[in-house]
Write an enzyme that holds these catalytic residues in place. Structure first.
Site, PDB file in Angstrom:
ATOM      1  N   GLN A 114       0.833  -1.221   0.000  1.00  0.00           N
ATOM      2  CA  GLN A 114       0.000   0.000   0.000  1.00  0.00           C
ATOM      3  C   GLN A 114       0.859   1.259   0.000  1.00  0.00           C
ATOM      4  O   GLN A 114       0.675   2.158  -0.816  1.00  0.00           O
ATOM      5  CB  GLN A 114      -0.853   0.067   1.271  1.00  0.00           C
ATOM      6  CG  GLN A 114      -1.891  -0.979   1.450  1.00  0.00           C
ATOM      7  CD  GLN A 114      -2.842  -0.547   2.555  1.00  0.00           C
ATOM      8  OE1 GLN A 114      -3.773   0.214   2.309  1.00  0.00           O
ATOM      9  NE2 GLN A 114      -2.622  -1.010   3.769  1.00  0.00           N
ATOM     10  N   VAL A 115       1.789   1.328   0.951  1.00  0.00           N
ATOM     11  CA  VAL A 115       2.645   2.518   1.038  1.00  0.00           C
ATOM     12  C   VAL A 115       3.650   2.517  -0.103  1.00  0.00           C
ATOM     13  O   VAL A 115       3.919   3.564  -0.715  1.00  0.00           O
ATOM     14  CB  VAL A 115       3.340   2.586   2.423  1.00  0.00           C
ATOM     15  CG1 VAL A 115       4.358   3.709   2.471  1.00  0.00           C
ATOM     16  CG2 VAL A 115       2.296   2.759   3.530  1.00  0.00           C
ATOM     17  N   ASP A 157      14.031  -9.771  -1.971  1.00  0.00           N
ATOM     18  CA  ASP A 157      13.517 -10.319  -0.721  1.00  0.00           C
ATOM     19  C   ASP A 157      14.428  -9.787   0.382  1.00  0.00           C
ATOM     20  O   ASP A 157      15.603 -10.165   0.450  1.00  0.00           O
ATOM     21  CB  ASP A 157      13.555 -11.857  -0.793  1.00  0.00           C
ATOM     22  CG  ASP A 157      13.150 -12.504   0.524  1.00  0.00           C
ATOM     23  OD1 ASP A 157      12.975 -11.791   1.533  1.00  0.00           O
ATOM     24  OD2 ASP A 157      13.033 -13.748   0.541  1.00  0.00           O
ATOM     25  N   TYR A 213       5.880  -7.562   7.011  1.00  0.00           N
ATOM     26  CA  TYR A 213       4.883  -8.608   7.294  1.00  0.00           C
ATOM     27  C   TYR A 213       3.803  -7.894   8.107  1.00  0.00           C
ATOM     28  O   TYR A 213       4.052  -7.486   9.238  1.00  0.00           O
ATOM     29  CB  TYR A 213       5.546  -9.729   8.100  1.00  0.00           C
ATOM     30  CG  TYR A 213       4.662 -10.902   8.434  1.00  0.00           C
ATOM     31  CD1 TYR A 213       4.898 -12.162   7.864  1.00  0.00           C
ATOM     32  CD2 TYR A 213       3.602 -10.787   9.329  1.00  0.00           C
ATOM     33  CE1 TYR A 213       4.099 -13.261   8.183  1.00  0.00           C
ATOM     34  CE2 TYR A 213       2.799 -11.871   9.637  1.00  0.00           C
ATOM     35  CZ  TYR A 213       3.056 -13.101   9.070  1.00  0.00           C
ATOM     36  OH  TYR A 213       2.259 -14.184   9.386  1.00  0.00           O
ATOM     37  N   ASP A 248       1.984   1.918  15.327  1.00  0.00           N
ATOM     38  CA  ASP A 248       1.424   2.269  16.641  1.00  0.00           C
ATOM     39  C   ASP A 248       1.334   1.041  17.553  1.00  0.00           C
ATOM     40  O   ASP A 248       1.214   1.181  18.767  1.00  0.00           O
ATOM     41  CB  ASP A 248       0.045   2.922  16.465  1.00  0.00           C
ATOM     42  CG  ASP A 248      -0.914   2.105  15.608  1.00  0.00           C
ATOM     43  OD1 ASP A 248      -0.447   1.289  14.769  1.00  0.00           O
ATOM     44  OD2 ASP A 248      -2.140   2.275  15.758  1.00  0.00           O
ATOM     45  N   TYR A 276       3.208  -9.182  16.176  1.00  0.00           N
ATOM     46  CA  TYR A 276       3.496  -8.180  15.132  1.00  0.00           C
ATOM     47  C   TYR A 276       4.199  -6.968  15.747  1.00  0.00           C
ATOM     48  O   TYR A 276       5.234  -6.508  15.244  1.00  0.00           O
ATOM     49  CB  TYR A 276       2.179  -7.767  14.460  1.00  0.00           C
ATOM     50  CG  TYR A 276       2.282  -6.560  13.555  1.00  0.00           C
ATOM     51  CD1 TYR A 276       2.938  -6.634  12.326  1.00  0.00           C
ATOM     52  CD2 TYR A 276       1.710  -5.339  13.933  1.00  0.00           C
ATOM     53  CE1 TYR A 276       3.022  -5.508  11.501  1.00  0.00           C
ATOM     54  CE2 TYR A 276       1.779  -4.223  13.114  1.00  0.00           C
ATOM     55  CZ  TYR A 276       2.437  -4.314  11.896  1.00  0.00           C
ATOM     56  OH  TYR A 276       2.518  -3.207  11.078  1.00  0.00           O
ATOM     57  N   LYS A 284       7.960  -5.519  15.024  1.00  0.00           N
ATOM     58  CA  LYS A 284       8.197  -4.152  14.549  1.00  0.00           C
ATOM     59  C   LYS A 284       9.099  -3.388  15.534  1.00  0.00           C
ATOM     60  O   LYS A 284       9.896  -2.540  15.109  1.00  0.00           O
ATOM     61  CB  LYS A 284       6.870  -3.418  14.361  1.00  0.00           C
ATOM     62  CG  LYS A 284       5.973  -3.979  13.255  1.00  0.00           C
ATOM     63  CD  LYS A 284       6.580  -3.884  11.864  1.00  0.00           C
ATOM     64  CE  LYS A 284       6.658  -2.478  11.341  1.00  0.00           C
ATOM     65  NZ  LYS A 284       7.168  -2.444   9.925  1.00  0.00           N
ATOM     66  N   TRP A 297      -3.023   2.408  11.280  1.00  0.00           N
ATOM     67  CA  TRP A 297      -4.346   2.190  10.662  1.00  0.00           C
ATOM     68  C   TRP A 297      -4.327   2.615   9.172  1.00  0.00           C
ATOM     69  O   TRP A 297      -5.131   3.441   8.731  1.00  0.00           O
ATOM     70  CB  TRP A 297      -5.413   2.969  11.419  1.00  0.00           C
ATOM     71  CG  TRP A 297      -5.653   2.545  12.847  1.00  0.00           C
ATOM     72  CD1 TRP A 297      -4.771   1.959  13.713  1.00  0.00           C
ATOM     73  CD2 TRP A 297      -6.884   2.699  13.581  1.00  0.00           C
ATOM     74  NE1 TRP A 297      -5.368   1.742  14.923  1.00  0.00           N
ATOM     75  CE2 TRP A 297      -6.662   2.187  14.877  1.00  0.00           C
ATOM     76  CE3 TRP A 297      -8.144   3.224  13.279  1.00  0.00           C
ATOM     77  CZ2 TRP A 297      -7.651   2.178  15.858  1.00  0.00           C
ATOM     78  CZ3 TRP A 297      -9.124   3.229  14.263  1.00  0.00           C
ATOM     79  CH2 TRP A 297      -8.884   2.704  15.535  1.00  0.00           C
TER      80      TRP A 297
HETATM   81  N1  NAP Z   1      -1.196  -1.657   7.158  1.00  0.00           N
HETATM   82  C1  NAP Z   1      -1.329  -1.004   8.343  1.00  0.00           C
HETATM   83  O1  NAP Z   1      -2.437  -0.824   8.841  1.00  0.00           O
HETATM   84  C2  NAP Z   1      -0.126  -0.465   9.044  1.00  0.00           C
HETATM   85  C3  NAP Z   1      -0.290   0.145  10.312  1.00  0.00           C
HETATM   86  C4  NAP Z   1       0.844   0.663  10.951  1.00  0.00           C
HETATM   87  C5  NAP Z   1       2.079   0.567  10.364  1.00  0.00           C
HETATM   88  N2  NAP Z   1       2.218  -0.053   9.156  1.00  0.00           N
HETATM   89  C6  NAP Z   1       3.546  -0.187   8.588  1.00  0.00           C
HETATM   90  O2  NAP Z   1       3.588   0.564   7.378  1.00  0.00           O
HETATM   91  C7  NAP Z   1       4.486  -0.070   6.469  1.00  0.00           C
HETATM   92  C8  NAP Z   1       3.797  -0.267   5.126  1.00  0.00           C
HETATM   93  O3  NAP Z   1       2.649  -1.095   5.333  1.00  0.00           O
HETATM   94  P1  NAP Z   1       1.642  -1.450   4.161  1.00  0.00           P
HETATM   95  O4  NAP Z   1       0.281  -1.298   4.701  1.00  0.00           O
HETATM   96  O5  NAP Z   1       2.029  -0.731   2.928  1.00  0.00           O
HETATM   97  O6  NAP Z   1       1.965  -3.001   3.997  1.00  0.00           O
HETATM   98  P2  NAP Z   1       1.479  -4.011   2.855  1.00  0.00           P
HETATM   99  O7  NAP Z   1       0.449  -3.382   2.003  1.00  0.00           O
HETATM  100  O8  NAP Z   1       1.190  -5.295   3.566  1.00  0.00           O
HETATM  101  O9  NAP Z   1       2.787  -4.174   1.965  1.00  0.00           O
HETATM  102  C9  NAP Z   1       3.921  -4.796   2.438  1.00  0.00           C
HETATM  103  C10 NAP Z   1       4.757  -5.166   1.248  1.00  0.00           C
HETATM  104  O10 NAP Z   1       5.939  -5.809   1.749  1.00  0.00           O
HETATM  105  C11 NAP Z   1       6.234  -6.853   0.877  1.00  0.00           C
HETATM  106  N3  NAP Z   1       7.052  -7.873   1.533  1.00  0.00           N
HETATM  107  C12 NAP Z   1       6.680  -8.799   2.445  1.00  0.00           C
HETATM  108  N4  NAP Z   1       7.730  -9.566   2.774  1.00  0.00           N
HETATM  109  C13 NAP Z   1       8.781  -9.112   2.038  1.00  0.00           C
HETATM  110  C14 NAP Z   1      10.131  -9.507   1.927  1.00  0.00           C
HETATM  111  N5  NAP Z   1      10.625 -10.523   2.628  1.00  0.00           N
HETATM  112  N6  NAP Z   1      10.936  -8.830   1.070  1.00  0.00           N
HETATM  113  C15 NAP Z   1      10.446  -7.796   0.343  1.00  0.00           C
HETATM  114  N7  NAP Z   1       9.182  -7.385   0.401  1.00  0.00           N
HETATM  115  C16 NAP Z   1       8.355  -8.032   1.250  1.00  0.00           C
HETATM  116  C17 NAP Z   1       4.894  -7.420   0.464  1.00  0.00           C
HETATM  117  O11 NAP Z   1       5.098  -8.130  -0.739  1.00  0.00           O
HETATM  118  P3  NAP Z   1       4.017  -9.192  -1.277  1.00  0.00           P
HETATM  119  O12 NAP Z   1       2.991  -8.332  -1.921  1.00  0.00           O
HETATM  120  O13 NAP Z   1       4.776 -10.031  -2.218  1.00  0.00           O
HETATM  121  O14 NAP Z   1       3.541  -9.929  -0.067  1.00  0.00           O
HETATM  122  C18 NAP Z   1       4.078  -6.151   0.293  1.00  0.00           C
HETATM  123  O15 NAP Z   1       4.150  -5.673  -1.038  1.00  0.00           O
HETATM  124  C19 NAP Z   1       4.940  -1.354   7.148  1.00  0.00           C
HETATM  125  O16 NAP Z   1       6.174  -1.144   7.774  1.00  0.00           O
HETATM  126  C20 NAP Z   1       3.884  -1.605   8.189  1.00  0.00           C
HETATM  127  O17 NAP Z   1       4.386  -2.362   9.289  1.00  0.00           O
HETATM  128  C21 NAP Z   1       1.141  -0.552   8.474  1.00  0.00           C
END
Ligand code: NAP
Length: 304
Positions: free
Chosen positions: A23-24, A48, A73, A114, A137, A141, A161
């Site tokens: 997403q980001v 990876d 993850y 968060d 999780y 983190k 979120w």
């Molecule tokens: N989503 C939330 O609500 C939330 C809340 C707070 C903080 N965050 C943080 O914000 C950041 C971005 O989150 P997001 O929502 O954009 O996450 P996301 O949509 O789940 O995207 C994560 C990406 O990481 C990739 N990934 C997973 N394992 C990997 C690996 N071993 N090597 C390389 N790429 C890998 C995934 O690839 P695949 O598509 O192949 O699986 C996916 O494209 C993260 O650090 C997350 O912890 C997210």
């Protein structure tokens, strides 16, 4: 590997984005970067981040000025049964990126959550508050935050979120459920800051690419200035969408909606530091929600 913006110019700074399909990550790829920046996006199949040799070789070859790690993850409940994998991606892999950043002199920008907090604070969390994750999780983190902090030049951007038009999230789930069900129940006693992925990407650009903020280091909260509980957020999704929701959406307590992972009851993130670094606060989540729902509905209309 995809390049966007100003490739081929001289004196460009290269920004590498890992997890470019998340997403980001996807919002970072379409964000407005300054003209002297070349953006190189790497999806999970291209790099990876748990593969230390691949991280080393890729970063050494590209020699970026900035590494933005959007890979993670993010399956909060699944992590309870799969903490080893969550820690490999969210913790150990950040050690690899930190080592590569140190070797190449790059700034490492890493996202956190968060959910590193336990939720017991009576008020908004500031960057220096003690971490005490209550789930796998969050623990993974917290490990990643420490790993990122081991580099000479790092920024840990804690967000919350996350929702957007590119990927699956709470907003897309609510829109789908509204079209499938007559009755829904959503938790109303957990409070946080819904934050749009596009706003996170824009703040990241401001923080890493512009002179005024580029000396920033340490932890910065990157979140909507307004809070919500999940039920309020769901109702706003229905109110914003063209189809709305004609059924009943009940307020549930956390006890009435048990999940594998325990989530903090309060994870509101104070953003004073961000506001002073970039000279603005992020839009209210309600404003960004309208933009996201409009994009989702326009894509849906296009596909119909
Ligand atoms: N989503 C939330 O609500 C939330 C809340 C707070 C903080 N965050 C943080 O914000 C950041 C971005 O989150 P997001 O929502 O954009 O996450 P996301 O949509 O789940 O995207 C994560 C990406 O990481 C990739 N990934 C997973 N394992 C990997 C690996 N071993 N090597 C390389 N790429 C890998 C995934 O690839 P695949 O598509 O192949 O699986 C996916 O494209 C993260 O650090 C997350 O912890 C997210």
């Amino acid at each position: 590997m995809s390049d966007s913006q100003s490739g081929g110019q001289t004196n460009t700074r290269t920004v590498v984005i890992t997890g470019a399909n998340g997403q980001v990550g996807r919002e970072l790829m379409r964000a407005e970067w300054p003209s002297d920046v070349t953006v190189v996006g790497l999806t999970s199949s291209e790099l990876d981040i748990t593969d230390s040799a691949a991280v080393e070789a890729t970063i050494d070859a590209i020699a970026p000025a900035v590494i933005v790690n959007a890979a993670a993850y993010t399956a909060v409940d699944k992590a309870e049964d799969d903490e080893e994998r969550a820690t490999a991606v969210n913790g150990h892999a950040v050690d690899h990126l930190a080592a590569a950043a140190d070797r190449s002199g790059a700034l490492l920008v890493h996202y956190s959550t968060d959910y590193v907090f336990d939720g017991s604070k009576d008020g908004w969390y500031v960057e220096g508050d003690p971490l005490n994750p209550i789930g796998a999780y969050g623990r993974s983190k917290a490990h990643g935050e420490a790993a990122a902090a081991s580099t000479a030049r790092h920024l840990v951007l804690r967000t919350a979120w996350v929702y957007g038009a590119l990927g699956n999230n709470f907003v897309t789930t609510m829109l789908r459920l509204a079209s499938e069900r007559d009755e829904l129940g959503v938790v109303a006693d957990q409070f946080g800051c819904p934050t749009s992925a596009a706003d996170i990407a824009a703040a990241t650009v401001d923080l890493v690419a512009h002179e005024a903020a580029s000396s920033a280091a340490g932890v910065v909260h990157v979140a909507s200035p307004d809070d919500a509980d999940w039920h309020t957020f769901a109702m706003a999704v229905f109110d914003t969408s063209a189809n709305g929701f004609s059924g009943v959406c009940k307020q549930l307590t956390t006890a009435e909606y048990p999940t594998k992972a325990v989530r903090p009851a309060n994870s509101r993130l104070a953003t004073d530091r961000l506001n002073s670094l970039i000279g603005r606060q992020l839009p209210s989540w309600r404003t960004s929600l309208s933009t996201v729902v409009a994009e989702l509905e326009s894509k849906q209309a296009h596909n119909a």
